[in-house]
Design an enzyme around this catalytic site. Structure first.
Site, PDB file in Angstrom:
ATOM      1  N   PRO A 170      41.519  55.010  40.871  1.00  0.00           N
ATOM      2  CA  PRO A 170      41.301  55.823  39.688  1.00  0.00           C
ATOM      3  C   PRO A 170      41.072  55.026  38.406  1.00  0.00           C
ATOM      4  O   PRO A 170      41.725  54.007  38.168  1.00  0.00           O
ATOM      5  CB  PRO A 170      42.583  56.657  39.574  1.00  0.00           C
ATOM      6  CG  PRO A 170      43.578  55.959  40.430  1.00  0.00           C
ATOM      7  CD  PRO A 170      42.811  55.280  41.514  1.00  0.00           C
ATOM      8  N   ASN A 171      40.129  55.528  37.639  1.00  0.00           N
ATOM      9  CA  ASN A 171      39.795  55.003  36.304  1.00  0.00           C
ATOM     10  C   ASN A 171      39.031  53.683  36.329  1.00  0.00           C
ATOM     11  O   ASN A 171      38.651  53.174  35.273  1.00  0.00           O
ATOM     12  CB  ASN A 171      41.054  54.875  35.415  1.00  0.00           C
ATOM     13  CG  ASN A 171      41.747  56.203  35.234  1.00  0.00           C
ATOM     14  OD1 ASN A 171      41.111  57.166  34.809  1.00  0.00           O
ATOM     15  ND2 ASN A 171      43.012  56.297  35.600  1.00  0.00           N
TER      16      ASN A 171
ATOM     17  N   ARG B 225      37.416  52.091  29.000  1.00  0.00           N
ATOM     18  CA  ARG B 225      38.876  52.113  28.933  1.00  0.00           C
ATOM     19  C   ARG B 225      39.436  50.762  28.450  1.00  0.00           C
ATOM     20  O   ARG B 225      38.927  49.706  28.850  1.00  0.00           O
ATOM     21  CB  ARG B 225      39.471  52.467  30.310  1.00  0.00           C
ATOM     22  CG  ARG B 225      39.375  51.343  31.324  1.00  0.00           C
ATOM     23  CD  ARG B 225      39.880  51.707  32.708  1.00  0.00           C
ATOM     24  NE  ARG B 225      41.301  51.922  32.782  1.00  0.00           N
ATOM     25  CZ  ARG B 225      42.034  51.667  33.879  1.00  0.00           C
ATOM     26  NH1 ARG B 225      41.469  51.195  34.980  1.00  0.00           N
ATOM     27  NH2 ARG B 225      43.314  51.893  33.884  1.00  0.00           N
TER      28      ARG B 225
ATOM     29  N   TYR C  64      40.759  45.352  30.233  1.00  0.00           N
ATOM     30  CA  TYR C  64      39.861  45.391  31.394  1.00  0.00           C
ATOM     31  C   TYR C  64      38.446  44.871  31.121  1.00  0.00           C
ATOM     32  O   TYR C  64      37.641  44.808  32.042  1.00  0.00           O
ATOM     33  CB  TYR C  64      39.792  46.826  31.937  1.00  0.00           C
ATOM     34  CG  TYR C  64      41.138  47.344  32.399  1.00  0.00           C
ATOM     35  CD1 TYR C  64      41.785  46.763  33.486  1.00  0.00           C
ATOM     36  CD2 TYR C  64      41.784  48.385  31.726  1.00  0.00           C
ATOM     37  CE1 TYR C  64      43.031  47.207  33.898  1.00  0.00           C
ATOM     38  CE2 TYR C  64      43.025  48.844  32.145  1.00  0.00           C
ATOM     39  CZ  TYR C  64      43.649  48.256  33.218  1.00  0.00           C
ATOM     40  OH  TYR C  64      44.880  48.692  33.635  1.00  0.00           O
TER      41      TYR C  64
ATOM     42  N   ASN D 167      41.407  47.586  45.192  1.00  0.00           N
ATOM     43  CA  ASN D 167      42.122  47.699  43.930  1.00  0.00           C
ATOM     44  C   ASN D 167      42.523  49.173  43.820  1.00  0.00           C
ATOM     45  O   ASN D 167      41.726  49.998  43.397  1.00  0.00           O
ATOM     46  CB  ASN D 167      41.227  47.291  42.753  1.00  0.00           C
ATOM     47  CG  ASN D 167      41.965  47.415  41.426  1.00  0.00           C
ATOM     48  OD1 ASN D 167      43.079  47.943  41.373  1.00  0.00           O
ATOM     49  ND2 ASN D 167      41.346  46.937  40.354  1.00  0.00           N
TER      50      ASN D 167
ATOM     51  N   ALA E 104      46.066  52.657  39.573  1.00  0.00           N
ATOM     52  CA  ALA E 104      47.419  53.199  39.326  1.00  0.00           C
ATOM     53  C   ALA E 104      48.133  53.587  40.617  1.00  0.00           C
ATOM     54  O   ALA E 104      49.370  53.559  40.676  1.00  0.00           O
ATOM     55  CB  ALA E 104      47.336  54.396  38.386  1.00  0.00           C
TER      56      ALA E 104
ATOM     57  N   ASP F  35      50.339  53.339  54.001  1.00  0.00           N
ATOM     58  CA  ASP F  35      50.359  53.741  55.409  1.00  0.00           C
ATOM     59  C   ASP F  35      48.964  53.719  56.025  1.00  0.00           C
ATOM     60  O   ASP F  35      48.803  53.359  57.193  1.00  0.00           O
ATOM     61  CB  ASP F  35      50.965  55.151  55.554  1.00  0.00           C
ATOM     62  CG  ASP F  35      52.484  55.137  55.410  1.00  0.00           C
ATOM     63  OD1 ASP F  35      53.085  54.048  55.426  1.00  0.00           O
ATOM     64  OD2 ASP F  35      53.062  56.236  55.299  1.00  0.00           O
TER      65      ASP F  35
ATOM     66  N   GLU G 118      44.322  42.611  48.205  1.00  0.00           N
ATOM     67  CA  GLU G 118      44.549  43.418  47.004  1.00  0.00           C
ATOM     68  C   GLU G 118      44.000  42.686  45.786  1.00  0.00           C
ATOM     69  O   GLU G 118      44.206  41.472  45.660  1.00  0.00           O
ATOM     70  CB  GLU G 118      46.064  43.618  46.863  1.00  0.00           C
ATOM     71  CG  GLU G 118      46.511  44.351  45.624  1.00  0.00           C
ATOM     72  CD  GLU G 118      48.052  44.364  45.500  1.00  0.00           C
ATOM     73  OE1 GLU G 118      48.730  43.482  46.090  1.00  0.00           O
ATOM     74  OE2 GLU G 118      48.559  45.244  44.803  1.00  0.00           O
TER      75      GLU G 118
ATOM     76  N   HIS H  95      43.571  43.021  41.411  1.00  0.00           N
ATOM     77  CA  HIS H  95      43.761  43.702  40.123  1.00  0.00           C
ATOM     78  C   HIS H  95      43.040  42.903  39.060  1.00  0.00           C
ATOM     79  O   HIS H  95      43.177  41.675  39.006  1.00  0.00           O
ATOM     80  CB  HIS H  95      45.245  43.820  39.770  1.00  0.00           C
ATOM     81  CG  HIS H  95      45.994  44.635  40.761  1.00  0.00           C
ATOM     82  ND1 HIS H  95      45.893  45.999  40.812  1.00  0.00           N
ATOM     83  CD2 HIS H  95      46.788  44.269  41.787  1.00  0.00           C
ATOM     84  CE1 HIS H  95      46.612  46.441  41.823  1.00  0.00           C
ATOM     85  NE2 HIS H  95      47.164  45.414  42.441  1.00  0.00           N
TER      86      HIS H  95
ATOM     87  N   SER I  40      43.615  42.987  35.865  1.00  0.00           N
ATOM     88  CA  SER I  40      44.611  42.457  34.925  1.00  0.00           C
ATOM     89  C   SER I  40      45.752  41.810  35.707  1.00  0.00           C
ATOM     90  O   SER I  40      45.887  42.027  36.921  1.00  0.00           O
ATOM     91  CB  SER I  40      45.153  43.597  34.051  1.00  0.00           C
ATOM     92  OG  SER I  40      45.872  44.526  34.852  1.00  0.00           O
TER      93      SER I  40
ATOM     94  N   ARG J 124      52.721  42.784  32.954  1.00  0.00           N
ATOM     95  CA  ARG J 124      52.599  44.058  32.217  1.00  0.00           C
ATOM     96  C   ARG J 124      53.883  44.897  32.344  1.00  0.00           C
ATOM     97  O   ARG J 124      54.942  44.357  32.586  1.00  0.00           O
ATOM     98  CB  ARG J 124      51.332  44.780  32.696  1.00  0.00           C
ATOM     99  CG  ARG J 124      50.052  43.965  32.366  1.00  0.00           C
ATOM    100  CD  ARG J 124      48.803  44.692  32.766  1.00  0.00           C
ATOM    101  NE  ARG J 124      48.657  45.937  32.014  1.00  0.00           N
ATOM    102  CZ  ARG J 124      47.780  46.887  32.334  1.00  0.00           C
ATOM    103  NH1 ARG J 124      46.974  46.729  33.371  1.00  0.00           N
ATOM    104  NH2 ARG J 124      47.703  47.995  31.605  1.00  0.00           N
TER     105      ARG J 124
ATOM    106  N   ARG K  17      54.542  48.692  36.599  1.00  0.00           N
ATOM    107  CA  ARG K  17      53.436  48.067  37.356  1.00  0.00           C
ATOM    108  C   ARG K  17      53.928  46.941  38.272  1.00  0.00           C
ATOM    109  O   ARG K  17      53.136  46.253  38.902  1.00  0.00           O
ATOM    110  CB  ARG K  17      52.369  47.523  36.406  1.00  0.00           C
ATOM    111  CG  ARG K  17      51.668  48.602  35.614  1.00  0.00           C
ATOM    112  CD  ARG K  17      50.511  48.045  34.802  1.00  0.00           C
ATOM    113  NE  ARG K  17      50.284  48.878  33.639  1.00  0.00           N
ATOM    114  CZ  ARG K  17      49.518  49.972  33.626  1.00  0.00           C
ATOM    115  NH1 ARG K  17      48.860  50.335  34.700  1.00  0.00           N
ATOM    116  NH2 ARG K  17      49.388  50.697  32.528  1.00  0.00           N
TER     117      ARG K  17
HETATM  118  C1  DQA Z   1      44.719  47.724  37.716  1.00  0.00           C
HETATM  119  C2  DQA Z   1      46.173  47.630  37.242  1.00  0.00           C
HETATM  120  C3  DQA Z   1      46.876  48.955  37.395  1.00  0.00           C
HETATM  121  O1  DQA Z   1      48.230  48.859  36.979  1.00  0.00           O
HETATM  122  C4  DQA Z   1      46.190  50.014  36.568  1.00  0.00           C
HETATM  123  O2  DQA Z   1      46.799  51.275  36.764  1.00  0.00           O
HETATM  124  C5  DQA Z   1      44.723  50.082  36.803  1.00  0.00           C
HETATM  125  C6  DQA Z   1      43.972  48.851  37.044  1.00  0.00           C
HETATM  126  C7  DQA Z   1      43.944  46.433  37.462  1.00  0.00           C
HETATM  127  O3  DQA Z   1      42.868  46.287  38.059  1.00  0.00           O
HETATM  128  O4  DQA Z   1      44.361  45.600  36.661  1.00  0.00           O
HETATM  129  O5  DQA Z   1      44.118  51.148  36.694  1.00  0.00           O
HETATM  130  O6  DQA Z   1      44.746  47.935  39.126  1.00  0.00           O
END
Ligand code: DQA
Length: 147
Positions: A12-13, A20, A25, A76, A79, A89, A100, A102, A104, A109, A113
């Site tokens: 998401p996002n 954003r 980011y 990634n 959230a 799962d 994985e 991220h 950031s 943070r 998180r």
């Molecule tokens: C994120 C870090 C997460 O905590 C956050 O909710 C995101 C982006 C990152 O790519 O840094 O939406 O996964």
């Protein structure tokens, strides 16, 4: 060996990149991220498909559908990293090598998180490297899967 097939999943996002919280980011948008991943993958001889959703169940479906179709997953979960046992799962269920990413550095943070559920099913985590983290994740999977 045939081209490695990697599914790159963003949660998401991530579609709001460039709009954003640019200080966290960056200014580049999701289409730039997809172009970056595709270009890096092409250089490595990897066939990478990118999928993004704001919906937890759609992310679970994408992971499930990767079974038998892809050799590995870069994810990634955004959230949902910090909340979703369903994604954890699903990753365990398909048992594909997963990395994985991220953008950031979540370790620096907010407290909420600091837990990554999905990360428990991943072999490796790259954080705080921006787009470069996706490249490193592809390299890691390529290295492991070429053995
Ligand atoms: C994120 C870090 C997460 O905590 C956050 O909710 C995101 C982006 C990152 O790519 O840094 O939406 O996964």
């Amino acid at each position: 060996m045939n081209n490695l097939r990697i599914l790159v999943i963003n949660g998401p996002n991530i579609n709001m990149l460039g709009i954003r919280e640019k200080d966290i980011y960056g200014k580049t948008d999701y289409s730039d991220l997809v172009a970056f991943i595709e270009a890096q993958a092409a250089k490595m001889g990897i066939k990478a498909d990118c999928f993004q959703s704001n919906h937890e169940g759609d992310l679970v479906d994408a992971i499930q559908k990767a079974f038998g179709k892809y050799d590995g997953i870069v994810i990634n979960p955004a959230a949902y990293t910090h909340t979703s046992i369903a994604i954890l799962d699903a990753l365990k269920a398909v048992d594909l090598p997963a990395v994985e990413v991220h953008l950031s550095d979540i370790s620096q943070r907010e407290d909420f998180r600091q837990i990554s559920y999905a990360g428990r099913a991943c072999e490796k985590t790259y954080m705080g490297l921006g787009f470069e983290g996706y490249k490193k994740a592809l390299e890691y999977l390529k290295e492991g899967l070429s053995k």
